[in-house]
Design an enzyme around this catalytic site. Structure first.
Site, mmCIF file in Angstrom:
data_model
loop_
_atom_site.group_PDB
_atom_site.id
_atom_site.type_symbol
_atom_site.label_atom_id
_atom_site.label_comp_id
_atom_site.label_asym_id
_atom_site.label_seq_id
_atom_site.Cartn_x
_atom_site.Cartn_y
_atom_site.Cartn_z
ATOM 1 N N LYS A 49 56.027 13.246 37.993
ATOM 2 C CA LYS A 49 55.401 13.063 36.418
ATOM 3 C C LYS A 49 55.935 11.659 35.730
ATOM 4 O O LYS A 49 54.868 11.013 35.079
ATOM 5 C CB LYS A 49 55.981 14.223 35.730
ATOM 6 C CG LYS A 49 56.521 14.129 34.638
ATOM 7 C CD LYS A 49 57.087 15.317 33.702
ATOM 8 C CE LYS A 49 58.467 15.430 33.771
ATOM 9 N NZ LYS A 49 59.093 14.343 32.785
ATOM 10 N N THR A 50 57.036 11.344 35.868
ATOM 11 C CA THR A 50 57.588 10.188 35.216
ATOM 12 C C THR A 50 56.736 8.844 35.743
ATOM 13 O O THR A 50 56.170 7.861 34.938
ATOM 14 C CB THR A 50 58.960 9.807 35.437
ATOM 15 O OG1 THR A 50 59.631 10.974 35.021
ATOM 16 C CG2 THR A 50 59.470 8.566 34.549
ATOM 17 N N ARG A 75 65.283 22.863 41.942
ATOM 18 C CA ARG A 75 66.458 21.519 42.044
ATOM 19 C C ARG A 75 66.900 21.285 43.305
ATOM 20 O O ARG A 75 67.406 20.384 43.417
ATOM 21 C CB ARG A 75 67.812 22.117 41.114
ATOM 22 C CG ARG A 75 67.489 22.374 39.610
ATOM 23 C CD ARG A 75 66.461 21.539 38.911
ATOM 24 N NE ARG A 75 65.069 21.769 38.723
ATOM 25 C CZ ARG A 75 64.230 20.993 38.642
ATOM 26 N NH1 ARG A 75 64.608 19.842 38.184
ATOM 27 N NH2 ARG A 75 62.918 21.396 38.479
ATOM 28 N N ASP A 106 55.284 13.413 26.963
ATOM 29 C CA ASP A 106 55.972 13.729 28.167
ATOM 30 C C ASP A 106 56.295 15.322 27.762
ATOM 31 O O ASP A 106 56.672 15.613 26.567
ATOM 32 C CB ASP A 106 57.260 13.040 28.188
ATOM 33 C CG ASP A 106 57.651 13.268 29.545
ATOM 34 O OD1 ASP A 106 57.094 13.851 30.591
ATOM 35 O OD2 ASP A 106 58.940 12.787 29.854
ATOM 36 N N GLU A 107 56.700 16.207 28.806
ATOM 37 C CA GLU A 107 57.323 17.377 28.449
ATOM 38 C C GLU A 107 56.464 18.257 27.438
ATOM 39 O O GLU A 107 57.276 18.846 26.531
ATOM 40 C CB GLU A 107 58.934 17.379 28.261
ATOM 41 C CG GLU A 107 59.531 16.483 29.175
ATOM 42 C CD GLU A 107 60.178 17.333 30.412
ATOM 43 O OE1 GLU A 107 59.365 18.362 30.726
ATOM 44 O OE2 GLU A 107 60.819 16.605 31.245
ATOM 45 N N GLN A 120 57.796 25.236 33.767
ATOM 46 C CA GLN A 120 59.043 24.876 33.337
ATOM 47 C C GLN A 120 59.535 24.980 32.167
ATOM 48 O O GLN A 120 60.443 24.198 31.172
ATOM 49 C CB GLN A 120 59.383 23.615 34.049
ATOM 50 C CG GLN A 120 59.326 23.430 35.441
ATOM 51 C CD GLN A 120 59.795 21.793 36.010
ATOM 52 O OE1 GLN A 120 60.979 21.719 35.828
ATOM 53 N NE2 GLN A 120 58.922 21.421 36.632
#
Length: 727
Positions: free
Chosen positions: A33-34, A599, A220-221, A251
């Site tokens: 995503k980044t 994770r 973002d997010e 998430q």
């Protein structure tokens, strides 16, 4: 610069090149995503669609903003100047400096920290003659911040949104607080977004100015946005509609902080004609881990839907491990022993994490790692015995053991508040020094002679009566019951119950865990000695360490090996979350489980225990419903599977019939406690062992998990087997 698009997979490239119009990028865990967000930013600049100051880029943390700035600069080949890039609060503060006069502030207004906010709010409450002992300022601050998170000024609060705080006076106090902030030319963090949203709502000329300024908006997010952040973004995106929101509805785990997963779920309705691009190629985890996580999250109804798939060719790996254990002590031993095994096998400790649902759960693993000599760090928090509430409770115990402990007495004399000011404390110190007596004895003398007056004298007299009562109780009831009673009767537990901050429930859980820890020791002195030993055991700060943290704190991180202990009904999913939010709470807990599994790069190890100690009693537990939702073919089950079946048979028949009931725990009475299974590494009589405090010795007797040991220097002691190692 020319090959920046060739580094992307087809999904990522579509997200970068779909520049005009509203776009929602559903970016699953580990899908890059980044990279997409920063490449899209650079792509807009490189194709001359906008100048750097015509792009508004919003992140949730300063670290993410710095990373984006650096990555954009790397693609451009030069530092990007004049960017509107930062967190919601930083960007709104920058805007508000320009338009402060529209809300009655000057451009040099002060942004208050939490302490200043509470001090100001207390002044407002006292001016209205509100009893701040009965109605705690932190509780009112929590109510006000929730209103601000929802974009509600005092004028916008309706009757059904009013709180019953201070006999329905919260809205009135909120209004006075806002007026007081303006009077002192200040704003709190909630005001930054609230004021700017109100300015954009009420001043079309200002909104038009920003419409002309910002041609593209990147967020973002997005799944973590609250209502006021959502309103601010919608207002700014009204004209160009060139808004790209990147996030993952699977998430969204911060509803307790005001986040609204509905913001991302209704994106298509908010922006007609919006395009959705799904990033599903995961470059982090193995195929079995991704398949298990996808199968679990598929049970949520409130989601847009996507299925993660491995993006690497070498993604084959171990299935998710699910381990059934007899009790929480055995669980801590299992985690510690496996970490030791991985370390001996060459794995880096920095690539191992233990992720728990709540902070109090770290204690058992901390103590096990200390026994094994494995360095660790608690990420996003303090070690268990370093937390303020635990230090306070231990200070109460130290005063209980001996009234001459001046440092402990000074720590708790005004916690909770008893009206002991600096002058009264100074008088105690002077009397202590003049007569060569302890601070506690000096305080008792001041109470007896009347030198201490008013409310402080009565409060101190009650505290001393309490310590006298608790010392008698220590002789008759034992240290576990005494500690629980002392925390309650002293008002310490009530202090945290009245605190409405997001941290308060966790502090109460930590105090309960402290009582559980005390039950492992035969005497109060033994426990306090153990705490001293633990506190001294600080590893080299530069060494590799195992990471212990909550699942909330682990978002955005990744490790080769992830342990996920405590997957039991009521613990995870958390019963309080389900009680307060119902089906929404259960779905958020499941998203938290999904975050935990994803994770892991190579290994995900889930565990649950059939028994946990609650205070001094053992309580039967049943496996989390999330374990049932993991397909058998994607997991490797080990341990006593019969424990899970037996526990489930004694509780509710099915989760589908009673979805919001976690467990109806059955306390196991002492006479029916089943025998503990034999430990594979059991320490036998005659075995030579090592204890970190007492040194070397020989086992002379064994009773369940308690060992009688003749130590070479410390003499005969009875200790728990988990605190010794075979020599």
């Amino acid at each position: 610069m020319s090959d920046y698009l060739t580094r992307l997979n087809p999904e990522q490239r579509a997200a970068v090149e779909t520049v005009d119009g509203p776009l929602l990028v559903l970016a699953g865990a580990g899908t890059g995503k980044t990279r997409v967000l920063t490449t899209r930013f650079a792509h807009i600049l490189l194709t001359n669609r906008a100048f750097p100051n015509q792009v508004l880029a919003v992140t949730f943390t300063n670290k993410a903003a710095r990373e984006m700035r650096e990555r954009v600069g790397a693609i451009l080949g030069a530092p990007a100047e004049g960017l509107w890039l930062g967190t919601f609060h930083a960007l709104c503060a920058r805007m508000l400096r320009r338009h402060a006069d529209l809300v009655g502030l000057q451009s040099n207004f002060t942004i208050l920290d939490t302490d200043d906010q509470l001090r100001l709010l207390k002044q407002v409450m006292e001016a209205k003659r509100i009893d701040t002992k009965r109605w705690a300022p932190p509780a009112l601050m929590g109510i006000i911040q929730r209103w601000k998170d929802r974009g509600l000024t005092p004028a916008r609060i309706t009757a059904d949104q009013e709180s019953d705080f201070a006999a329905n006076r919260a809205r009135e106090l909120y209004e006075d607080y806002q007026a007081r902030l303006v009077a002192v030319n200040a704003a709190d963090f909630g005001d930054l977004l609230l004021h700017m949203t109100e300015i954009l709502r009420g001043h079309p000329e200002v909104l038009a100015q920003y419409h002309r300024m910002f041609r593209y908006i990147l967020v973002d997010e997005y799944q973590d946005t609250n209502v006021v952040q959502y309103l601010w973004l919608r207002l700014l995106a009204q004209q160009s509609r060139n808004i790209c929101c990147v996030g993952d509805d699977d998430q969204s785990i911060y509803s307790w902080r005001g986040a609204e997963v509905e913001n991302i779920l209704r994106f298509e309705r908010d922006f007609e004609g919006a395009k959705i691009v799904r990033l599903e190629a995961n470059y982090r985890s193995t195929a079995p881990i991704l398949a298990a996580a996808s199968a679990l999250i598929a049970h949520n109804e409130g989601r847009l839907g996507k299925t993660l798939r491995p993006g690497r060719n070498d993604s084959e790996g171990e299935p998710v491990s699910v381990i059934s254990l007899w009790d929480s002590d055995e669980e801590a031993r299992m985690v510690g022993d496996r970490i030791e095994g991985f370390r001996r096998g060459g794995d880096s400790l920095a690539e191992i994490a233990v992720l728990v649902r709540a902070g109090f759960q770290t204690r058992a693993f901390e103590e096990r790692l200390i026994v094994l000599g494995v360095p660790y760090r608690v990420v996003g928090g303090l070690r268990f015995y370093e937390r303020a509430e635990i230090r306070d409770a231990v200070a109460y115990m130290r005063v209980l053991r001996g009234a001459s402990d001046d440092l402990a007495f000074e720590r708790i004399v005004n916690v909770p508040r008893r009206g002991i000011g600096e002058q009264a404390l100074r008088g105690m110190h002077e009397a202590s020094r003049a007569q060569g007596i302890s601070l506690c004895a000096a305080a008792e003398q001041l109470v007896a002679t009347g030198s201490l007056r008013g409310r402080a004298r009565e409060a101190m007299a009650e505290l001393f009566r309490g310590f006298s009562r608790w010392r008698q109780m220590l002789e008759t009831e034992g240290h576990v019951v005494t500690l629980a009673t002392m925390l309650d009767e002293s008002g310490y537990t009530e202090m945290w119950k009245q605190d409405k901050s997001p941290e308060a429930p966790g502090r109460l859980e930590n105090l309960k865990e402290l009582v559980r820890a005390l039950a492992d020791f035969e005497t109060l002195e033994g426990f306090l000695d153990h705490v001293s030993l633990v506190m001294e055991n600080e590893e080299n700060a530069d060494s590799e360490k195992v990471s212990l943290m909550t699942l909330h704190g682990a978002k955005g991180l990744e490790f080769d090996t992830v342990f996920l202990p405590g997957w039991e009904e009521g613990v995870f999913p958390n019963q309080r979350s389900m009680d307060e939010q119902g089906a929404k709470g259960l779905e958020e807990e499941r998203r938290l489980a999904y975050v935990g599994i994803t994770r892991a790069r190579k290994r995900a190890i889930i565990s649950h225990a059939a028994n946990r100690r609650i205070y001094a009693n053992w309580q039967s537990s049943i496996p989390s419903r999330f374990i049932d939702e993991l397909p058998e073919e994607l997991t490797q089950r080990s341990g006593s599977a019969s424990l899970a079946r037996d526990a489930r048979a004694t509780t509710i028949p099915s989760f589908s019939a009673f979805p919001m009931q976690a467990r109806k725990p059955r306390v196991i009475e002492a006479w029916e406690q089943p025998a503990r299974p034999a430990r594979p590494d059991a320490i036998a009589v005659g075995q030579r062992v090592f204890h970190q405090k007492f040194g070397y010795g020989t086992v002379t007797g064994a009773d369940d998990d308690k060992l009688d040991i003749a130590f070479e220097k410390a003499g005969d002691k009875r200790v728990l087997d988990r605190f010794v190692e075979k020599a």
